[in-house]
Design a protein around this motif. Structure first.
Motif, PDB file in Angstrom:
ATOM      1  N   SER A  49       0.826  -1.205   0.000  1.00 50.74           N
ATOM      2  CA  SER A  49       0.000   0.000   0.000  1.00 50.74           C
ATOM      3  C   SER A  49       0.865   1.262   0.000  1.00 50.74           C
ATOM      4  O   SER A  49       1.446   1.635   1.019  1.00 50.74           O
ATOM      5  N   LYS A  51      -0.321   4.192  -0.292  1.00 51.73           N
ATOM      6  CA  LYS A  51      -1.062   5.180   0.505  1.00 51.73           C
ATOM      7  C   LYS A  51      -0.695   5.063   1.988  1.00 51.73           C
ATOM      8  O   LYS A  51      -0.416   6.065   2.653  1.00 51.73           O
ATOM      9  N   SER A  60       3.687  12.447   0.038  1.00 49.55           N
ATOM     10  CA  SER A  60       2.584  12.120  -0.865  1.00 49.55           C
ATOM     11  C   SER A  60       2.746  10.701  -1.404  1.00 49.55           C
ATOM     12  O   SER A  60       3.856  10.144  -1.423  1.00 49.55           O
ATOM     13  N   ARG A  61       1.649  10.145  -1.849  1.00 51.27           N
ATOM     14  CA  ARG A  61       1.655   8.819  -2.438  1.00 51.27           C
ATOM     15  C   ARG A  61       2.548   8.803  -3.690  1.00 51.27           C
ATOM     16  O   ARG A  61       3.263   7.853  -3.945  1.00 51.27           O
TER      17      ARG A  61
END
Length: 195
Positions: A49, A51, A60-61
């Protein structure tokens, strides 16, 4: 979210930092050094993941994706520190668990501390002062200290139990002298543990 929007994590304290350093000294393999390899390792821990990892690192992703792809290679100082901290906190969990188990059941650990030690005891003439003490801590106290650490204890929660462990091994020599002596330590200048 930019890399600069996150505030630095609060400092944990000297005792908690010393416990973390002691655990990291037992690693049998070196931790990943490059940002790309650290991101890849942390993504395996985050079950892929981006995120979740981005939230954990405070970036940030898209930043995580760029480091994973090798498009970015040189993190800023804050991100470099976060990557190292997170990688080391997840590295070799079985090795860490084995060492903690052995220390809390049979071998104990060593502590070296420079701090102000004060005393309470009937008839004591030993005034408090700064001392540097190196002494073993029994497995019973190691178990209590490690359990408190795992439960999220604060520095203030750990000081009394560490002081009690030092009192038992150094000042009362495992109960063979100075009955009823209680040592308290404050103003810790340095502390190191060794498993």
């Amino acid at each position: 979210m930019s890399d600069h929007e996150q505030q630095p994590a609060p400092r944990r304290g000297k005792v908690l930092d010393a416990l973390t350093r002691a655990e990291r000294q037992v690693f049998t393999r070196p931790t990943p050094k490059s940002a790309k390899s650290q991101i890849k390792f942390l993504l395996t821990r985050a079950k892929g993941s981006t995120k979740a990892l981005a939230a954990r690192l405070g970036v940030s992703r898209r930043t995580v994706q760029r480091y994973r792809a090798g498009q970015l290679t040189t993190p800023n100082k804050r991100l470099r520190a976060a990557l190292m901290e997170e990688t080391e906190s997840e590295w070799q969990p079985q090795v860490r668990a084995q060492v903690r188990e052995q220390a809390s059941t049979s071998s104990g650990m060593m502590v070296e501390v420079t701090a102000y030690f004060g005393f309470t005891a009937s008839g004591s003439s030993d005034d408090g002062r700064v001392r540097t003490i190196t002494t073993p801590i029994s497995p019973t106290y190691v178990k209590q200290i490690l359990e408190l650490q795992e439960a999220g204890a604060t520095e203030e929660d750990l000081h009394p139990i560490v002081a009690e462990a030092i009192t038992e091994s150094y000042f009362t020599e495992w109960g063979t002298r100075a009955d009823a002596l209680t040592a308290h330590f404050t103003h810790v200048q340095s502390i190191n543990f060794q498993f």
